[in-house]
Design an enzyme around this catalytic site. Sequence first.
Site, PDB file in Angstrom:
ATOM      1  N   GLU A  71       0.824  -1.211   0.000  1.00  0.00           N
ATOM      2  CA  GLU A  71       0.000   0.000   0.000  1.00  0.00           C
ATOM      3  C   GLU A  71       0.857   1.260   0.000  1.00  0.00           C
ATOM      4  OE1 GLU A  71      -3.776   2.036   2.329  1.00  0.00           O
ATOM      5  OE2 GLU A  71      -2.637   0.462   3.335  1.00  0.00           O
ATOM      6  N   GLU A  98     -12.006   2.130   4.078  1.00  0.00           N
ATOM      7  CA  GLU A  98     -11.024   2.545   5.088  1.00  0.00           C
ATOM      8  C   GLU A  98     -11.097   4.062   5.301  1.00  0.00           C
ATOM      9  OE1 GLU A  98      -6.640   1.075   6.361  1.00  0.00           O
ATOM     10  OE2 GLU A  98      -6.752   2.212   4.509  1.00  0.00           O
TER      11      GLU A  98
END
Length: 308
Positions: free
Chosen positions: A186, A281
């Site tokens: 990520e 998220e």
Amino acid sequence: MERRKFMQQSLLAGASLAASPTLMASCSQNTAEAGKTFTMDFAFHDNMFKNHGGNDFIDQIKWAHDQGFRSIEDNGMMARPVEMQEKIGNTLAKLGMRMGVFVITTDNWHWKTTLTTGKEEWVSKMEKDCRTAVEVAKRCNAKWVTVVPGNYERSLPIETQTANVVSALRKAADILEPAGLIMVLEPLSDNEDLFLRLSGQTFNICKAVNSPSCKILYDIYHMQRNEGNLMANIDKYWEEISYIQIGDNPGRKEPGTGEINYTNVFKHIYNKGYRGVMGMEHGNAMPGKEGEIALIKAYREVDVKAGA
């Protein structure tokens, strides 16, 4: 019932409804779409629906399933007791839901892991965490695990740091690949010290690791902040993208609260054939039950209409 009594009761009911914003918001969801499974597989996280589902994550999962959600993600899964990991996995299996990502780390400061240094202490920690993650994934039926290489090492050239990261991730892949787990790298925008920041940079590392267990986690919020040009970059690096996360910018809240045109971005991703998990998220823009209902409504509005 006498007409006068009927009218009085109707007026009282109407006054009660007007006095309760929560009830009005809830009733606004009582449409043909309420409870209908979303076309895209949005994955919520713990506490996102605590005002409706309660403090127990299991109860939140059941409540959200009734609203049409079919996946969860849980960054802190590795820190949960084994019994809870198993309970979550069993609940998801019974409800026909998927487990999204959890973060590979045995501490809460995973971004401080500095694989860029090439130091054996960090590589050994990564390998240990990967072995633990394999066992955790079995309990909660996970397929994807988030990996963050850590901070930029300013004493080393970028080329050396990249080589160190690739070397460490190859060792991680050797552990995860036989277990069928995919580590998704990520790129982040949280602070200037982070090594992994761009989708192209992450793409090149995935190519160098050369494993089906090393792919990209494309977080739309972070990528909007770091580089923009979302759909073009998604196209450019599509073959290495295995997981997607959501958050509007600025604010990192649900779609519709910032500048990103999520209706177009979601349609673009869906038309490319993506049917994977879409991790929510982000925080809730509004507090309480009203905020949770507003969040669901926001996702209804940007969800892809299948066949449209």
